[in-house]
Scaffold this motif. Structure first.
Motif, PDB file in Angstrom:
ATOM      1  N   GLU A 140     -15.940  33.603 -14.676  1.00 55.55           N
ATOM      2  CA  GLU A 140     -14.199  33.178 -15.332  1.00 55.55           C
ATOM      3  C   GLU A 140     -15.052  31.709 -15.446  1.00 55.55           C
ATOM      4  O   GLU A 140     -14.051  32.054 -16.804  1.00 55.55           O
ATOM      5  N   LEU A 141     -15.062  30.881 -14.642  1.00 56.18           N
ATOM      6  CA  LEU A 141     -14.887  29.284 -14.976  1.00 56.18           C
ATOM      7  C   LEU A 141     -16.259  29.367 -16.525  1.00 56.18           C
ATOM      8  O   LEU A 141     -16.145  28.618 -17.225  1.00 56.18           O
ATOM      9  N   ALA A 142     -17.417  29.941 -16.328  1.00 58.11           N
ATOM     10  CA  ALA A 142     -18.418  29.737 -17.433  1.00 58.11           C
ATOM     11  C   ALA A 142     -17.427  30.320 -18.741  1.00 58.11           C
ATOM     12  O   ALA A 142     -18.479  30.073 -19.572  1.00 58.11           O
ATOM     13  N   LYS A 143     -16.865  31.643 -18.459  1.00 63.87           N
ATOM     14  CA  LYS A 143     -16.345  32.080 -19.907  1.00 63.87           C
ATOM     15  C   LYS A 143     -15.239  30.668 -20.610  1.00 63.87           C
ATOM     16  O   LYS A 143     -15.365  30.798 -21.812  1.00 63.87           O
ATOM     17  N   ILE A 144     -14.393  30.136 -19.979  1.00 61.99           N
ATOM     18  CA  ILE A 144     -13.461  29.094 -19.980  1.00 61.99           C
ATOM     19  C   ILE A 144     -14.272  27.778 -20.729  1.00 61.99           C
ATOM     20  O   ILE A 144     -14.289  27.436 -21.575  1.00 61.99           O
ATOM     21  N   ASP A 145     -15.710  27.509 -19.954  1.00 60.09           N
ATOM     22  CA  ASP A 145     -16.196  26.392 -20.718  1.00 60.09           C
ATOM     23  C   ASP A 145     -16.928  26.855 -21.631  1.00 60.09           C
ATOM     24  O   ASP A 145     -16.868  26.031 -22.493  1.00 60.09           O
ATOM     25  N   THR A 146     -17.636  28.269 -21.995  1.00 60.88           N
ATOM     26  CA  THR A 146     -18.239  28.427 -23.527  1.00 60.88           C
ATOM     27  C   THR A 146     -17.800  28.350 -24.474  1.00 60.88           C
ATOM     28  O   THR A 146     -17.472  28.248 -25.469  1.00 60.88           O
ATOM     29  N   VAL A 147     -16.166  29.708 -24.141  1.00 63.83           N
ATOM     30  CA  VAL A 147     -14.965  29.320 -24.981  1.00 63.83           C
ATOM     31  C   VAL A 147     -14.265  28.164 -26.183  1.00 63.83           C
ATOM     32  O   VAL A 147     -14.119  27.659 -26.566  1.00 63.83           O
ATOM     33  N   ALA A 148     -14.599  26.776 -24.521  1.00 62.24           N
ATOM     34  CA  ALA A 148     -14.268  25.673 -25.490  1.00 62.24           C
ATOM     35  C   ALA A 148     -15.070  25.165 -26.363  1.00 62.24           C
ATOM     36  O   ALA A 148     -14.552  24.101 -26.803  1.00 62.24           O
ATOM     37  N   GLU A 149     -15.996  25.407 -25.646  1.00 66.87           N
ATOM     38  CA  GLU A 149     -17.434  24.771 -26.527  1.00 66.87           C
ATOM     39  C   GLU A 149     -17.290  25.333 -28.663  1.00 66.87           C
ATOM     40  O   GLU A 149     -17.722  24.759 -28.309  1.00 66.87           O
ATOM     41  N   THR A 150     -16.803  26.333 -28.075  1.00 61.77           N
ATOM     42  CA  THR A 150     -16.957  27.023 -29.322  1.00 61.77           C
ATOM     43  C   THR A 150     -15.633  26.597 -30.266  1.00 61.77           C
ATOM     44  O   THR A 150     -16.315  26.374 -30.989  1.00 61.77           O
ATOM     45  N   SER A 151     -14.952  26.236 -28.850  1.00 56.40           N
ATOM     46  CA  SER A 151     -13.512  26.612 -29.884  1.00 56.40           C
ATOM     47  C   SER A 151     -14.047  24.788 -30.338  1.00 56.40           C
ATOM     48  O   SER A 151     -13.395  24.529 -31.398  1.00 56.40           O
ATOM     49  N   ARG A 152     -14.197  23.536 -29.786  1.00 55.60           N
ATOM     50  CA  ARG A 152     -14.842  22.505 -29.701  1.00 55.60           C
ATOM     51  C   ARG A 152     -15.809  22.559 -30.774  1.00 55.60           C
ATOM     52  O   ARG A 152     -15.474  21.844 -32.547  1.00 55.60           O
ATOM     53  N   ARG A 153     -16.804  23.378 -31.621  1.00 57.11           N
ATOM     54  CA  ARG A 153     -17.719  23.917 -33.017  1.00 57.11           C
ATOM     55  C   ARG A 153     -16.592  24.370 -34.036  1.00 57.11           C
ATOM     56  O   ARG A 153     -17.078  23.892 -34.869  1.00 57.11           O
ATOM     57  N   PHE A 154     -15.556  24.918 -33.583  1.00 58.40           N
ATOM     58  CA  PHE A 154     -15.251  25.739 -34.828  1.00 58.40           C
ATOM     59  C   PHE A 154     -14.362  24.663 -34.916  1.00 58.40           C
ATOM     60  O   PHE A 154     -14.228  24.034 -36.705  1.00 58.40           O
ATOM     61  N   TYR A 155     -13.727  23.951 -34.641  1.00 55.92           N
ATOM     62  CA  TYR A 155     -12.678  22.969 -35.358  1.00 55.92           C
ATOM     63  C   TYR A 155     -14.239  21.713 -35.926  1.00 55.92           C
ATOM     64  O   TYR A 155     -12.739  20.954 -36.561  1.00 55.92           O
ATOM     65  N   GLU A 156     -14.827  21.290 -34.873  1.00 53.39           N
ATOM     66  CA  GLU A 156     -15.172  20.427 -35.977  1.00 53.39           C
ATOM     67  C   GLU A 156     -15.319  20.688 -37.427  1.00 53.39           C
ATOM     68  O   GLU A 156     -15.318  19.840 -38.363  1.00 53.39           O
ATOM     69  N   VAL A 157     -16.219  21.643 -37.585  1.00 53.05           N
ATOM     70  CA  VAL A 157     -15.882  23.162 -39.326  1.00 53.05           C
ATOM     71  C   VAL A 157     -15.052  22.681 -39.839  1.00 53.05           C
ATOM     72  O   VAL A 157     -14.402  22.216 -40.993  1.00 53.05           O
ATOM     73  N   ILE A 158     -13.736  23.190 -38.638  1.00 56.68           N
ATOM     74  CA  ILE A 158     -12.328  22.942 -39.682  1.00 56.68           C
ATOM     75  C   ILE A 158     -12.119  21.176 -39.637  1.00 56.68           C
ATOM     76  O   ILE A 158     -11.087  20.792 -41.243  1.00 56.68           O
ATOM     77  N   TYR A 159     -12.219  19.959 -39.439  1.00 60.12           N
ATOM     78  CA  TYR A 159     -11.876  19.001 -39.787  1.00 60.12           C
ATOM     79  C   TYR A 159     -13.195  18.889 -40.925  1.00 60.12           C
ATOM     80  O   TYR A 159     -12.468  17.634 -41.712  1.00 60.12           O
ATOM     81  N   LEU A 160     -14.569  19.146 -40.768  1.00 61.98           N
ATOM     82  CA  LEU A 160     -15.430  18.933 -42.197  1.00 61.98           C
ATOM     83  C   LEU A 160     -14.805  19.449 -43.571  1.00 61.98           C
ATOM     84  O   LEU A 160     -14.828  18.868 -44.690  1.00 61.98           O
ATOM     85  N   GLN A 161     -13.972  20.648 -43.564  1.00 61.60           N
ATOM     86  CA  GLN A 161     -13.094  21.090 -44.163  1.00 61.60           C
ATOM     87  C   GLN A 161     -12.390  20.557 -45.011  1.00 61.60           C
ATOM     88  O   GLN A 161     -12.151  20.580 -46.378  1.00 61.60           O
ATOM     89  N   ASN A 162     -11.033  20.405 -43.766  1.00 57.64           N
ATOM     90  CA  ASN A 162     -10.439  19.445 -44.652  1.00 57.64           C
ATOM     91  C   ASN A 162     -10.636  17.790 -45.611  1.00 57.64           C
ATOM     92  O   ASN A 162      -9.876  17.186 -45.643  1.00 57.64           O
ATOM     93  N   LEU A 163     -12.057  17.182 -44.232  1.00 57.69           N
ATOM     94  CA  LEU A 163     -11.848  16.341 -44.647  1.00 57.69           C
ATOM     95  C   LEU A 163     -12.704  16.077 -46.165  1.00 57.69           C
ATOM     96  O   LEU A 163     -12.115  15.693 -47.399  1.00 57.69           O
ATOM     97  N   SER A 164     -13.502  17.547 -46.575  1.00 57.14           N
ATOM     98  CA  SER A 164     -13.618  17.567 -47.740  1.00 57.14           C
ATOM     99  C   SER A 164     -12.732  18.033 -49.026  1.00 57.14           C
ATOM    100  O   SER A 164     -12.989  17.368 -49.917  1.00 57.14           O
ATOM    101  N   GLY A 165     -11.792  18.814 -48.846  1.00 57.48           N
ATOM    102  CA  GLY A 165     -10.296  18.796 -49.442  1.00 57.48           C
ATOM    103  C   GLY A 165     -10.099  17.387 -49.652  1.00 57.48           C
ATOM    104  O   GLY A 165      -9.030  17.423 -51.236  1.00 57.48           O
ATOM    105  N   LEU A 166     -10.223  16.454 -48.423  1.00 56.63           N
ATOM    106  CA  LEU A 166      -9.189  15.117 -48.495  1.00 56.63           C
ATOM    107  C   LEU A 166     -10.158  14.473 -50.058  1.00 56.63           C
ATOM    108  O   LEU A 166      -9.129  14.076 -50.770  1.00 56.63           O
ATOM    109  N   VAL A 167     -11.627  14.713 -49.664  1.00 49.43           N
ATOM    110  CA  VAL A 167     -11.737  13.236 -50.595  1.00 49.43           C
ATOM    111  C   VAL A 167     -12.390  14.252 -52.153  1.00 49.43           C
ATOM    112  O   VAL A 167     -11.907  13.297 -52.910  1.00 49.43           O
ATOM    113  N   SER A 168     -11.896  15.082 -52.092  1.00 54.99           N
ATOM    114  CA  SER A 168     -11.218  16.038 -53.378  1.00 54.99           C
ATOM    115  C   SER A 168     -10.735  15.911 -53.577  1.00 54.99           C
ATOM    116  O   SER A 168     -10.804  15.325 -55.405  1.00 54.99           O
TER     117      SER A 168
END
Length: 422
Positions: free
Chosen positions: A130-158
């Motif tokens: 269960e701990l491994a699941k939590i850590d892995t899901v957290a890392e997945t979410s961090r990477r997902f939100y990094e893409v969200i950040y870059l998409q929003n940054l791209s929209g802001l620059v546009s």
């Protein structure tokens, strides 16, 4: 009316290019797809290689638990005495045959403690999973939100690029009227190229971030874009609410499971210090008298001290260590939660100030400086500075949204709940 050969050639080329593009699209094996956070987490839980080993570990421990249930087996033995010899014993007339059935009885509740220890190890493995699941899901979410950040940054620059092009149009009109400085035109052209370069760099970063995200479930399918946003809520969980959750956090439950495991191990080692008793029952046959006898026996080792004393002391040390780790981890977790809570408070204050104070003032500054430039009472440099202030504020706001989301994510990972701000 004559047909222009050049137009005919261009039309044919257009058809060929369109056909090639269609064929390339049709032959694509894995088309690009959109991705939500829920889908990313589901893919990770199903296909992440680090998580796949835990079911095997749990099954392995279950097999050991099954082995722990096995009791000592009875023993059957046959003994022949005075089988051959000299004199009266030369023809096996005095042979004595004894058939004995013996059973070892475990003392000190060894079976009970063995089963308890094996079950606690199985529980620990499940909690590790269960701990491994939590850590892995957290890392997945961090990477997902990094893409969200870059998409929003791209929209802001546009968006900033659109404002720059709009400013260029105003300057061009003023240039036609003969009241614009050519240097201003060159300056805004450079800023537009700079924004295009920034968009290109962000695009490359997005591609890498998407690859890192899909690597969480070992997929080479290209992600077109991720669908989601940063949570935009002013509600922050109270410090007391967060601290109250520490006791039931996954990490604390795991430490408690390890502590129980160490406790059961100590009890089992103490039980192994209690000597077992072996009972035996046998039937004997004396050839000389042609008679049968019944035999009964009881045996146990003679121990003038505890033969398991060393292992008992080692088990005590392990228990003390697990208790110490549990106490230290509780205090460490409290300090981390308090630190994250203060960070959330700080970020929330900054976000509110940017939204209510700085952004409205920056927009007013852009409007007034542009009007002044059109009247000829200020320079383009001041207009561009006002535009850059707005852009930097929006970038800072986006960065704070990202950091707040990651902080909430870390709190969720540590205490195992979704905070109220979500």
């Amino acid at each position: 009316m004559k047909t222009n050969p050049l137009n005919t050639t261009l039309n044919k080329m257009t058809v060929v290019v369109a056909f090639c593009l269609y064929a390339q699209s049709a032959l694509s094996i894995e088309p690009m797809s959109d991705m939500t956070l829920k889908q990313a987490i589901q893919n990770t839980l199903e296909k992440n290689p680090e998580l796949k080993k835990y079911p095997f570990d749990i099954q392995y421990q279950q097999a050991l638990s099954q082995q722990a249930e096995i009791k000592p087996l009875p023993e059957l033995s046959i003994q022949a005495e005075e089988l051959v010899g000299t004199g009266d014993y030369s023809l096996a007339d005095q042979t004595q045959l004894t058939l004995t059935l013996s059973q070892n009885y475990e003392m000190g509740d060894k079976l009970q403690h063995r089963l308890a220890l094996s079950q606690s190890k199985e529980d620990s493995k499940r909690l590790e999973f269960e701990l491994a699941k939590i850590d892995t899901v957290a890392e997945t979410s961090r990477r997902f939100y990094e893409v969200i950040y870059l998409q929003n940054l791209s929209g802001l620059v546009s968006e900033n690029l659109v404002k720059q092009k709009s400013l260029l149009q105003k300057i061009d009109r003023l240039a036609q009227a003969g009241i614009a400085n050519p240097v201003d035109q060159n300056r805004i052209h450079f800023l537009i190229k700079q924004s295009n370069h920034q968009l290109l760099a962000i695009s490359k970063q997005q591609n890498l971030a998407k690859v890192r995200l899909s690597a969480m479930w070992q997929s080479d399918t290209e992600i077109n874009r991720v669908i989601g946003s940063f949570k935009n809520s002013s509600v922050i969980p109270s410090k007391k609410e967060l601290l109250d959750q520490i006791e039931n956090s996954p990490a604390q439950l795991h430490y408690l499971a390890l502590q129980r495991e160490a406790d059961y191990n100590l009890k089992l080692e103490k039980a192994y210090g209690v000597q077992d008793i072996t009972y035996s029952f046998g039937i004997g046959h004396k050839a000389a008298e042609d008679a049968q006898t019944l035999n009964f026996g009881i045996s146990m080792p003679l121990a003038f001290g505890n033969p398991n004393q060393g292992r008992i002391e080692a088990a005590k040390i392990k228990l003390q260590q697990s208790q110490s780790l549990q106490t230290e981890s509780t205090q460490k977790l409290k300090l981390e939660v308090i630190e994250y809570w203060h960070s959330l408070q700080s970020m929330q204050s900054l976000l509110e100030d940017i939204k209510s104070q700085l952004l409205p003032e920056s927009k007013k500054l852009i409007s007034t400086s542009l009007a002044a430039y059109q009247r000829g009472s200020t320079s383009l440099l001041q207009v561009m500075e006002a535009q850059q202030i707005w852009f930097e504020l929006k970038t800072q706001q986006l960065e704070l949204y990202k950091q707040r989301q990651l902080t909430l994510l870390e709190l969720e990972r540590l205490i195992g709940i979704k905070p109220a701000a979500e």
